[in-house]
Scaffold this motif. Structure first.
Motif, PDB file in Angstrom:
ATOM      1  N   ASN A  45       0.861  -1.312  -0.106  1.00 37.73           N
ATOM      2  CA  ASN A  45       0.161  -0.105   0.113  1.00 37.73           C
ATOM      3  C   ASN A  45       0.943   1.258  -0.058  1.00 37.73           C
ATOM      4  OD1 ASN A  45      -1.634   2.353   0.587  1.00 37.73           O
ATOM      5  ND2 ASN A  45      -3.068   0.831   1.652  1.00 37.73           N
ATOM      6  N   VAL A  46       1.159   2.025  -1.196  1.00 42.54           N
ATOM      7  CA  VAL A  46       2.200   2.851  -1.376  1.00 42.54           C
ATOM      8  C   VAL A  46       1.703   4.075  -0.496  1.00 42.54           C
ATOM      9  CG1 VAL A  46       3.279   4.248  -3.026  1.00 42.54           C
ATOM     10  CG2 VAL A  46       3.003   1.756  -3.540  1.00 42.54           C
ATOM     11  N   SER A  47       0.432   4.270  -0.816  1.00 42.48           N
ATOM     12  CA  SER A  47      -0.201   5.547  -0.169  1.00 42.48           C
ATOM     13  C   SER A  47       0.210   5.504   1.268  1.00 42.48           C
ATOM     14  CB  SER A  47      -1.754   5.678  -0.460  1.00 42.48           C
ATOM     15  OG  SER A  47      -1.772   5.783  -1.739  1.00 42.48           O
ATOM     16  N   ALA A  48      -0.292   4.540   1.937  1.00 39.59           N
ATOM     17  CA  ALA A  48      -0.200   4.297   3.440  1.00 39.59           C
ATOM     18  C   ALA A  48       1.353   4.390   3.605  1.00 39.59           C
ATOM     19  CB  ALA A  48      -0.618   2.997   3.868  1.00 39.59           C
ATOM     20  N   ARG A  49       1.966   3.742   2.818  1.00 41.88           N
ATOM     21  CA  ARG A  49       3.730   3.883   3.350  1.00 41.88           C
ATOM     22  C   ARG A  49       4.002   5.240   3.131  1.00 41.88           C
ATOM     23  NH1 ARG A  49       7.704   0.558  -0.311  1.00 41.88           N
ATOM     24  NH2 ARG A  49       7.105   2.236  -1.714  1.00 41.88           N
ATOM     25  N   ASN A  50       3.787   5.931   2.342  1.00 45.88           N
ATOM     26  CA  ASN A  50       4.064   7.402   1.963  1.00 45.88           C
ATOM     27  C   ASN A  50       3.510   8.331   3.109  1.00 45.88           C
ATOM     28  OD1 ASN A  50       5.548   6.903  -0.235  1.00 45.88           O
ATOM     29  ND2 ASN A  50       4.149   7.245  -1.891  1.00 45.88           N
ATOM     30  N   LEU A  51       2.447   8.059   3.519  1.00 48.76           N
ATOM     31  CA  LEU A  51       1.755   8.921   4.600  1.00 48.76           C
ATOM     32  C   LEU A  51       2.382   8.711   5.908  1.00 48.76           C
ATOM     33  CD1 LEU A  51      -0.638  10.659   5.205  1.00 48.76           C
ATOM     34  CD2 LEU A  51      -1.950   8.909   5.847  1.00 48.76           C
ATOM     35  N   ARG A  52       2.957   7.367   5.985  1.00 48.47           N
ATOM     36  CA  ARG A  52       3.480   7.082   7.400  1.00 48.47           C
ATOM     37  C   ARG A  52       4.912   7.840   7.374  1.00 48.47           C
ATOM     38  NH1 ARG A  52       3.888   2.133   6.604  1.00 48.47           N
ATOM     39  NH2 ARG A  52       5.819   1.653   6.378  1.00 48.47           N
ATOM     40  N   LEU A  53       5.546   7.878   6.138  1.00 48.54           N
ATOM     41  CA  LEU A  53       6.937   8.404   5.952  1.00 48.54           C
ATOM     42  C   LEU A  53       7.022   9.830   6.010  1.00 48.54           C
ATOM     43  CD1 LEU A  53       8.544   5.649   3.557  1.00 48.54           C
ATOM     44  CD2 LEU A  53       8.862   5.817   6.012  1.00 48.54           C
ATOM     45  N   GLY A  54       5.579  10.477   5.744  1.00 44.69           N
ATOM     46  CA  GLY A  54       5.651  11.735   5.295  1.00 44.69           C
ATOM     47  C   GLY A  54       6.122  12.131   4.310  1.00 44.69           C
ATOM     48  N   GLN A  55       5.934  11.314   3.127  1.00 43.74           N
ATOM     49  CA  GLN A  55       6.331  11.550   1.688  1.00 43.74           C
ATOM     50  C   GLN A  55       5.216  11.334   0.710  1.00 43.74           C
ATOM     51  OE1 GLN A  55       9.463   8.437   0.909  1.00 43.74           O
ATOM     52  NE2 GLN A  55      10.766   9.419   2.639  1.00 43.74           N
ATOM     53  N   THR A  56       5.497  12.145  -0.487  1.00 49.76           N
ATOM     54  CA  THR A  56       4.462  11.968  -1.486  1.00 49.76           C
ATOM     55  C   THR A  56       4.726  10.921  -2.560  1.00 49.76           C
ATOM     56  OG1 THR A  56       5.563  13.344  -2.936  1.00 49.76           O
ATOM     57  CG2 THR A  56       4.356  14.487  -1.255  1.00 49.76           C
ATOM     58  N   GLY A  57       5.675  10.381  -2.634  1.00 50.13           N
ATOM     59  CA  GLY A  57       6.118   9.338  -3.614  1.00 50.13           C
ATOM     60  C   GLY A  57       6.262   9.873  -4.932  1.00 50.13           C
ATOM     61  N   VAL A  58       6.394  11.236  -4.999  1.00 52.64           N
ATOM     62  CA  VAL A  58       6.570  12.049  -6.375  1.00 52.64           C
ATOM     63  C   VAL A  58       7.660  12.739  -6.347  1.00 52.64           C
ATOM     64  CG1 VAL A  58       5.671  13.823  -7.761  1.00 52.64           C
ATOM     65  CG2 VAL A  58       4.102  12.068  -6.514  1.00 52.64           C
ATOM     66  N   ILE A  59       8.324  12.784  -7.589  1.00 49.34           N
ATOM     67  CA  ILE A  59       9.792  13.738  -7.412  1.00 49.34           C
ATOM     68  C   ILE A  59       9.264  14.609  -8.709  1.00 49.34           C
ATOM     69  CG2 ILE A  59      11.214  12.184  -6.612  1.00 49.34           C
ATOM     70  CD1 ILE A  59      12.082  11.529  -9.560  1.00 49.34           C
ATOM     71  N   SER A  60      10.042  15.885  -8.795  1.00 47.73           N
ATOM     72  CA  SER A  60      10.048  16.763 -10.010  1.00 47.73           C
ATOM     73  C   SER A  60      11.232  16.794 -10.822  1.00 47.73           C
ATOM     74  CB  SER A  60       9.786  18.093  -9.378  1.00 47.73           C
ATOM     75  OG  SER A  60       9.565  19.082 -10.384  1.00 47.73           O
ATOM     76  N   LEU A  61      10.848  16.770 -12.037  1.00 51.12           N
ATOM     77  CA  LEU A  61      12.111  16.894 -13.169  1.00 51.12           C
ATOM     78  C   LEU A  61      11.875  18.186 -13.886  1.00 51.12           C
ATOM     79  CD1 LEU A  61      14.625  16.104 -14.877  1.00 51.12           C
ATOM     80  CD2 LEU A  61      12.874  14.826 -16.396  1.00 51.12           C
ATOM     81  N   VAL A  62      12.909  19.197 -13.504  1.00 47.35           N
ATOM     82  CA  VAL A  62      12.784  20.362 -14.151  1.00 47.35           C
ATOM     83  C   VAL A  62      13.934  20.475 -15.325  1.00 47.35           C
ATOM     84  CG1 VAL A  62      12.797  23.063 -13.431  1.00 47.35           C
ATOM     85  CG2 VAL A  62      11.963  21.412 -11.956  1.00 47.35           C
ATOM     86  N   ILE A  63      13.203  20.710 -16.523  1.00 47.45           N
ATOM     87  CA  ILE A  63      13.931  20.869 -17.775  1.00 47.45           C
ATOM     88  C   ILE A  63      13.539  22.225 -18.563  1.00 47.45           C
ATOM     89  CG2 ILE A  63      14.493  18.310 -17.980  1.00 47.45           C
ATOM     90  CD1 ILE A  63      11.793  18.404 -19.791  1.00 47.45           C
ATOM     91  N   PRO A  64      14.418  22.716 -19.506  1.00 48.23           N
ATOM     92  CA  PRO A  64      14.117  23.800 -20.321  1.00 48.23           C
ATOM     93  C   PRO A  64      13.044  23.746 -21.292  1.00 48.23           C
ATOM     94  CG  PRO A  64      16.283  23.476 -20.096  1.00 48.23           C
ATOM     95  CD  PRO A  64      15.608  22.166 -19.578  1.00 48.23           C
ATOM     96  N   ASP A  65      12.819  22.430 -21.993  1.00 46.16           N
ATOM     97  CA  ASP A  65      11.953  22.397 -23.010  1.00 46.16           C
ATOM     98  C   ASP A  65      11.838  20.821 -23.380  1.00 46.16           C
ATOM     99  OD1 ASP A  65      10.490  22.643 -25.332  1.00 46.16           O
ATOM    100  OD2 ASP A  65      11.953  23.592 -26.556  1.00 46.16           O
ATOM    101  N   LEU A  66      10.651  20.183 -23.444  1.00 51.11           N
ATOM    102  CA  LEU A  66      10.366  18.993 -23.877  1.00 51.11           C
ATOM    103  C   LEU A  66      10.334  18.714 -25.428  1.00 51.11           C
ATOM    104  CD1 LEU A  66       7.229  17.734 -21.556  1.00 51.11           C
ATOM    105  CD2 LEU A  66       9.418  16.443 -22.318  1.00 51.11           C
ATOM    106  N   GLN A  67      10.130  19.911 -26.062  1.00 54.99           N
ATOM    107  CA  GLN A  67      10.309  19.643 -27.539  1.00 54.99           C
ATOM    108  C   GLN A  67      11.973  19.206 -28.335  1.00 54.99           C
ATOM    109  OE1 GLN A  67       8.206  22.496 -30.239  1.00 54.99           O
ATOM    110  NE2 GLN A  67       7.955  23.768 -28.366  1.00 54.99           N
ATOM    111  N   LEU A  68      12.810  19.627 -27.361  1.00 51.54           N
ATOM    112  CA  LEU A  68      14.255  19.012 -27.628  1.00 51.54           C
ATOM    113  C   LEU A  68      14.240  17.722 -27.441  1.00 51.54           C
ATOM    114  CD1 LEU A  68      16.607  21.861 -26.561  1.00 51.54           C
ATOM    115  CD2 LEU A  68      15.553  21.661 -28.908  1.00 51.54           C
ATOM    116  N   PRO A  69      14.620  16.737 -28.368  1.00 49.11           N
ATOM    117  CA  PRO A  69      14.876  15.395 -28.217  1.00 49.11           C
ATOM    118  C   PRO A  69      15.734  15.090 -26.911  1.00 49.11           C
ATOM    119  CG  PRO A  69      15.127  15.770 -30.522  1.00 49.11           C
ATOM    120  CD  PRO A  69      15.115  17.156 -29.869  1.00 49.11           C
TER     121      PRO A  69
END
Length: 339
Positions: A45-69
């Protein structure tokens, strides 16, 4: 989890250690627990585990542009690596905006994710203080160098040097470079231009300013325009090092529209080894920057930081990771064979 522990003849804590892939579990115990998990159809149960750990289970990838291969491929690889570790990825293109990059680091969305993989383009070396954040951050790319955050880089100097040297060794004597950002020292354009200059010097080829073609952006149309300027000049090249594959694709189009042949008249090498480079006509020789390793390392380091580990990739407790991923030249039909 209790049922799995009973079936495997171990403690609930041991089951938890196996599920969370902790290192200090014997292979025999791991196999026994995994067999019980498979037999009972246990699902974490990922949601329960993340709640217990105080985590969302989500990371962010910040990049300039998705159009560049390059960034599209990097995003796909990061998403794949994150999935292996039970993480989801939010991809945030900043669209070449300094304000967008600062907002991605310091805006109001930090509660949505556990950490960030950040590839800046507009922020530079003078903006190191912008990297002072209160969540795990992994820097990728070559715009900023610092020992205050974890960093995964690629071989920009070495890759461009390898590409330029190959053209010279295949018989080219007037090698142009396409995509330069005048005055840039740190950053992909500046470092790749440095590699180009070093290769000329080591091979005894005099640098010619007339063979330098700037391009503010690195899209196909920029490659077409920059190549046309070279072809209209008085120092027509017999080889081109394009600082990414989109520029190389545009350069090849411009060459062929003039009735010239690649590589018979002008050889072309790109950089990034994007997925579609092999389907150009002729297929494009390119520098493969090791994106798979960049994605794998950056996600692994971020996951370890999120989990609170201080000694990551064996660099020592409390120290930050710096890894430079190896590049390789992939030779295809857009270049002549070595002499």
């Amino acid at each position: 989890m209790r049922e799995v522990a009973q079936a495997a003849g171990v403690s609930v804590k041991t089951v938890s250690n196996v599920v969370n892939d902790y290192e200090h579990v014997s292979e025999a115990t791991r196999r026994k627990v995994n067999t019980a998990i498979e037999k009972l159809g246990y699902v974490v149960n990922v949601s329960a585990r993340n709640l217990r750990l105080g985590q969302t289970g989500v990371i962010s990838l910040v990049i300039p542009d998705l159009q560049l291969p390059y960034f599209a491929q990097l995003s796909s690889l990061v998403i794949g690596e994150a999935k292996k570790l039970g993480l989801h990825v939010i991809v945030e293109p900043t669209l070449y905006s300094r304000e967008g990059e600062i907002d991605a680091l310091h805006g109001s969305r930090q509660n949505l994710f556990d950490g960030v993989i950040f590839s800046p383009l507009e922020l530079g070396q003078e903006d190191v203080d912008q990297l002072k954040v209160d969540y795990p951050l992994v820097l990728i790319g070559e715009r900023i160098f610092t020992n205050t955050v974890d960093h995964v880089a690629t071989e920009n100097v070495e890759g461009a040097k390898r590409a330029t040297s190959y053209l010279i060794q295949s018989g080219c004597r007037r090698v142009a470079v396409l995509g330069v950002h005048p005055g840039e020292k740190v950053g992909s354009a500046g470092l790749r231009f440095q590699g180009y200059r070093e290769a000329l010097e080591e091979n005894g080829i005099e640098f010619d300013e007339r063979l330098v073609a700037p391009a503010g952006m690195w899209h196909r149309v920029d490659g077409v325009n920059a190549m046309n300027e070279l072809l209209d000049g008085d120092a027509r090249p017999d080889g081109v090092v394009a600082l990414n594959d989109m520029l190389a694709s545009g350069a090849m189009h411009a060459i062929q529209m003039r009735g010239l042949k690649v590589p018979d008249d002008i050889s072309v090498i790109g950089f990034d080894n994007s997925d579609d480079s092999q389907y150009l006509s002729p297929p494009l020789s390119s520098i493969a920057p090791g994106l798979e390793a960049v994605a794998r390392l950056s996600v692994r380091v971020l996951r370890d930081r999120i989990d609170g580990k201080t000694d990551v990739l064996g660099v020592g407790p409390g120290r930050h990771v710096f890894r430079k991923v190896s590049s390789a030249l992939v030779v295809r039909g857009s270049t002549k064979p070595l002499e």
